[in-house]
Scaffold this active site. Structure first.
Site, mmCIF file in Angstrom:
data_model
loop_
_atom_site.group_PDB
_atom_site.id
_atom_site.type_symbol
_atom_site.label_atom_id
_atom_site.label_comp_id
_atom_site.label_asym_id
_atom_site.label_seq_id
_atom_site.Cartn_x
_atom_site.Cartn_y
_atom_site.Cartn_z
ATOM 1 N N GLU A 126 11.040 18.037 -24.428
ATOM 2 C CA GLU A 126 10.335 18.366 -23.281
ATOM 3 C C GLU A 126 10.977 19.723 -22.396
ATOM 4 O O GLU A 126 10.130 20.331 -21.852
ATOM 5 C CB GLU A 126 10.509 17.429 -22.450
ATOM 6 C CG GLU A 126 9.843 15.903 -22.706
ATOM 7 C CD GLU A 126 8.453 15.928 -22.419
ATOM 8 O OE1 GLU A 126 7.736 16.799 -22.105
ATOM 9 O OE2 GLU A 126 7.854 14.674 -22.715
ATOM 10 N N LYS A 140 8.143 22.785 -14.039
ATOM 11 C CA LYS A 140 7.288 21.464 -13.596
ATOM 12 C C LYS A 140 6.940 21.656 -11.969
ATOM 13 O O LYS A 140 5.994 21.467 -11.897
ATOM 14 C CB LYS A 140 8.027 20.552 -14.023
ATOM 15 C CG LYS A 140 7.198 19.219 -13.951
ATOM 16 C CD LYS A 140 7.401 17.914 -14.461
ATOM 17 C CE LYS A 140 6.070 17.016 -14.479
ATOM 18 N NZ LYS A 140 6.387 15.892 -15.021
ATOM 19 N N HIS A 163 9.428 8.930 -27.407
ATOM 20 C CA HIS A 163 8.495 9.673 -26.899
ATOM 21 C C HIS A 163 8.905 11.350 -27.209
ATOM 22 O O HIS A 163 7.840 11.959 -27.551
ATOM 23 C CB HIS A 163 8.250 9.515 -25.556
ATOM 24 C CG HIS A 163 7.442 10.247 -24.594
ATOM 25 N ND1 HIS A 163 6.158 10.521 -24.865
ATOM 26 C CD2 HIS A 163 7.694 11.357 -23.645
ATOM 27 C CE1 HIS A 163 5.483 11.412 -24.159
ATOM 28 N NE2 HIS A 163 6.445 11.957 -23.383
ATOM 29 N N HIS A 191 1.158 11.341 -28.464
ATOM 30 C CA HIS A 191 0.804 10.040 -28.103
ATOM 31 C C HIS A 191 0.374 9.222 -29.084
ATOM 32 O O HIS A 191 0.381 8.122 -29.153
ATOM 33 C CB HIS A 191 -0.034 10.114 -26.966
ATOM 34 C CG HIS A 191 0.716 10.359 -25.598
ATOM 35 N ND1 HIS A 191 0.095 10.594 -24.567
ATOM 36 C CD2 HIS A 191 2.057 10.283 -25.268
ATOM 37 C CE1 HIS A 191 1.037 10.681 -23.344
ATOM 38 N NE2 HIS A 191 2.077 10.493 -23.674
ATOM 39 N N GLU A 231 -3.605 17.161 -11.731
ATOM 40 C CA GLU A 231 -4.115 17.623 -12.898
ATOM 41 C C GLU A 231 -5.829 17.827 -13.047
ATOM 42 O O GLU A 231 -6.360 17.222 -13.865
ATOM 43 C CB GLU A 231 -3.629 16.466 -14.105
ATOM 44 C CG GLU A 231 -3.920 17.141 -15.492
ATOM 45 C CD GLU A 231 -3.058 16.239 -16.323
ATOM 46 O OE1 GLU A 231 -2.111 15.913 -16.332
ATOM 47 O OE2 GLU A 231 -3.768 15.926 -17.522
ATOM 48 N N ARG A 265 0.873 -1.148 -0.128
ATOM 49 C CA ARG A 265 -0.101 -0.129 0.024
ATOM 50 C C ARG A 265 0.761 1.190 -0.084
ATOM 51 O O ARG A 265 0.486 2.376 0.519
ATOM 52 C CB ARG A 265 -1.066 -0.108 1.337
ATOM 53 C CG ARG A 265 -1.800 -1.162 1.041
ATOM 54 C CD ARG A 265 -3.405 -0.713 1.791
ATOM 55 N NE ARG A 265 -4.233 -1.846 1.750
ATOM 56 C CZ ARG A 265 -4.479 -2.989 2.504
ATOM 57 N NH1 ARG A 265 -3.565 -3.071 3.699
ATOM 58 N NH2 ARG A 265 -5.253 -3.793 2.298
ATOM 59 N N HIS A 304 1.510 16.606 -26.169
ATOM 60 C CA HIS A 304 1.383 14.828 -26.010
ATOM 61 C C HIS A 304 0.418 14.540 -26.555
ATOM 62 O O HIS A 304 0.227 13.249 -26.710
ATOM 63 C CB HIS A 304 1.481 14.939 -24.541
ATOM 64 C CG HIS A 304 2.798 15.005 -23.841
ATOM 65 N ND1 HIS A 304 3.379 16.190 -24.074
ATOM 66 C CD2 HIS A 304 3.572 14.324 -23.090
ATOM 67 C CE1 HIS A 304 4.707 16.143 -23.375
ATOM 68 N NE2 HIS A 304 4.753 14.924 -23.135
ATOM 69 N N LYS A 343 3.770 11.235 -11.329
ATOM 70 C CA LYS A 343 2.989 10.346 -12.368
ATOM 71 C C LYS A 343 3.821 9.450 -12.518
ATOM 72 O O LYS A 343 4.849 9.181 -12.843
ATOM 73 C CB LYS A 343 2.624 11.251 -13.726
ATOM 74 C CG LYS A 343 1.849 12.201 -13.592
ATOM 75 C CD LYS A 343 1.284 12.708 -15.074
ATOM 76 C CE LYS A 343 0.295 13.606 -15.091
ATOM 77 N NZ LYS A 343 0.115 14.335 -16.424
ATOM 78 N N ARG A 402 -2.078 21.622 -14.575
ATOM 79 C CA ARG A 402 -1.247 20.580 -14.965
ATOM 80 C C ARG A 402 -1.441 20.061 -16.279
ATOM 81 O O ARG A 402 -0.372 19.525 -16.971
ATOM 82 C CB ARG A 402 -1.165 19.403 -13.995
ATOM 83 C CG ARG A 402 0.020 18.510 -14.073
ATOM 84 C CD ARG A 402 0.124 17.660 -13.020
ATOM 85 N NE ARG A 402 1.328 16.789 -13.281
ATOM 86 C CZ ARG A 402 2.057 15.714 -12.578
ATOM 87 N NH1 ARG A 402 1.783 15.846 -11.154
ATOM 88 N NH2 ARG A 402 3.102 15.132 -12.833
HETATM 89 N N1 GLY Z 1 4.405 14.649 -18.273
HETATM 90 C C1 GLY Z 1 3.045 15.558 -17.585
HETATM 91 C C2 GLY Z 1 3.106 15.790 -16.261
HETATM 92 O O1 GLY Z 1 3.886 15.166 -15.617
HETATM 93 O O2 GLY Z 1 2.026 16.227 -15.884
#
Ligand code: GLY
Length: 374
Positions: free
Chosen positions: A191, A233, A272, A258, A243, A127, A254, A149, A247
């Site tokens: 990026e 960031k 990527h 993607h 998000e 957990r 992307h 993430k 965010r």
């Molecule tokens: N790579 C986008 C984010 O971390 O929100």
């Protein structure tokens, strides 16, 4: 902290953490992890891919040993295919088999694949166990290792199964970038350019002025680019960790990128960052088509991306096939989609990205057709 090492704080209260940026951090990993080690604990579980383990595993193990810790290495194959249910199970089974407990420390040692997979495994282990990101690619240092993430891919698409689980520390050792192929460096620079294109005109000017140095791997230029990117960031993540709103700006390029990656079955022929590079150029060109962005801004963004070693047109990409209808279908599976409606990150100009909810698909399909016509 010693001279030359920069620290960026991700301000998330009790879950906040530092990102250390500098050369030689790997060789000091034992000492740098010490504040995180719980009393009586001396084992560190490291998840790495075979390439990273071969190139840098000895340095990390030596650093842990010198600090009185023992490192236990769990290997996974390099490549996006490792972000799967099968390898998630492998990593968890190995951790449990080795007796890892919540108070032990798990280290993600590699690029974005290793970081995403390890972070998810750490978040699920009993957990939730603490983990440290030790990113070894430029892309992972400025994006995937920061912000919590974690994910694996599913048949439906990239990063479909995951958790928000923040690391306890990020060590971005610029020295490991010396072994990074030029193609991967450019993928990371995509990026980095993203942060400038979102909302930082001064950083855009810096990148334009230093594009050749960055592309060539100049350490001082890279150090500054990584610092500004991580700070950008960290600021956005601190405002909107999960998000709900801002965010999403970090996904500039992307949704298009993607879809291109998916059309190419996530093969190595389209990295990527390369997908994101074309994706950002597409987002700006689409913004011009919608009449919200001056054409010269899209041209200037494309010039910067090209100077950083990136393609900006679908026709210049390897792999494929890239078919407009397929790309639109892949975009509809994006995690930002709500009630079946697309969310796009568009731009009113350089450094003026914005979130467009409920984007119309008819003009988007026309745009994709024009982008993919050869
Ligand atoms: N790579 C986008 C984010 O971390 O929100």
């Amino acid at each position: 902290m010693s001279a030359g090492v920069k620290t960026v704080r991700v301000d998330l209260g009790t879950r906040g953490y530092d990102i250390l940026i500098g050369e030689g951090l790997l060789a000091r990993a034992g000492e740098l992890l010490r504040p995180l080690m719980k009393a009586g604990r001396s084992r560190v579980f490291i998840v790495a891919d075979a390439n990273v383990a071969e190139l840098h595993g000895g340095t990390l193990m030596g650093a842990l040993e010198a600090a009185g810790y023992s490192g236990h290495l769990i290997g996974i194959p390099p490549g996006e295919d490792s972000k799967s249910f099968a390898y998630l199970a492998t990593v968890l089974d190995e951790l449990i088999g080795l007796g890892a407990e919540r108070d032990d420390l798990i280290v993600a040692f590699g690029g974005g694949v290793v970081g995403d997979l390890t972070g998810l495994a750490a978040g699920l282990l009993k957990r939730g166990a603490r983990f440290v990101q030790l990113p070894t690619t430029l892309l992972a240092q400025v994006d995937s290792s920061v912000g919590g993430k974690t994910a694996i891919n599913s048949r439906a698409g990239k990063n479909m199964v995951g958790l928000f689980h923040q690391p306890a520390l990020v060590l971005a050792d610029l020295g490991v970038l010396d072994t990074l192929p030029a193609r991967e460096r450019s993928a990371g620079l995509a990026e980095i350019a993203k942060y400038a294109l979102i909302d930082d005109p001064a950083f855009f000017d810096f990148l334009e002025a230093n594009a050749a140095a960055l592309r060539g791997g100049d350490k001082a230029a890279l150090a500054e680019a990584v610092r500004v990117s991580c700070a950008s960031k960290a600021r956005i993540v601190a405002i909107d960790e999960t998000e709900q709103a801002e965010r999403a700006l970090l996904n500039l390029g992307h949704t298009f990128g993607h879809a291109l990656e998916r059309a190419n079955n996530f093969q190595h022929s389209l990295l990527h960052g390369e997908g994101v590079g074309v994706g950002m150029a597409m987002a700006l060109r689409y913004s011009v088509q919608l009449g919200v962005c001056p054409g010269q801004d899209a041209v200037r963004a494309e010039r910067l991306l090209n100077a950083l070693g990136l393609a900006t047109r679908v026709a210049d990409l390897a792999g494929g096939p890239y078919v407009a209808e397929d790309l639109l279908a892949h975009m509809a599976h994006d995690k930002k989609a709500r009630n079946g409606k697309l969310t796009l990150i568009l731009a009113r100009g350089l450094a003026q990205a914005y979130i467009q909810r409920d984007a119309d698909t008819a003009p988007l399909l026309d745009f994709l057709r024009s982008e993919t016509a050869s």
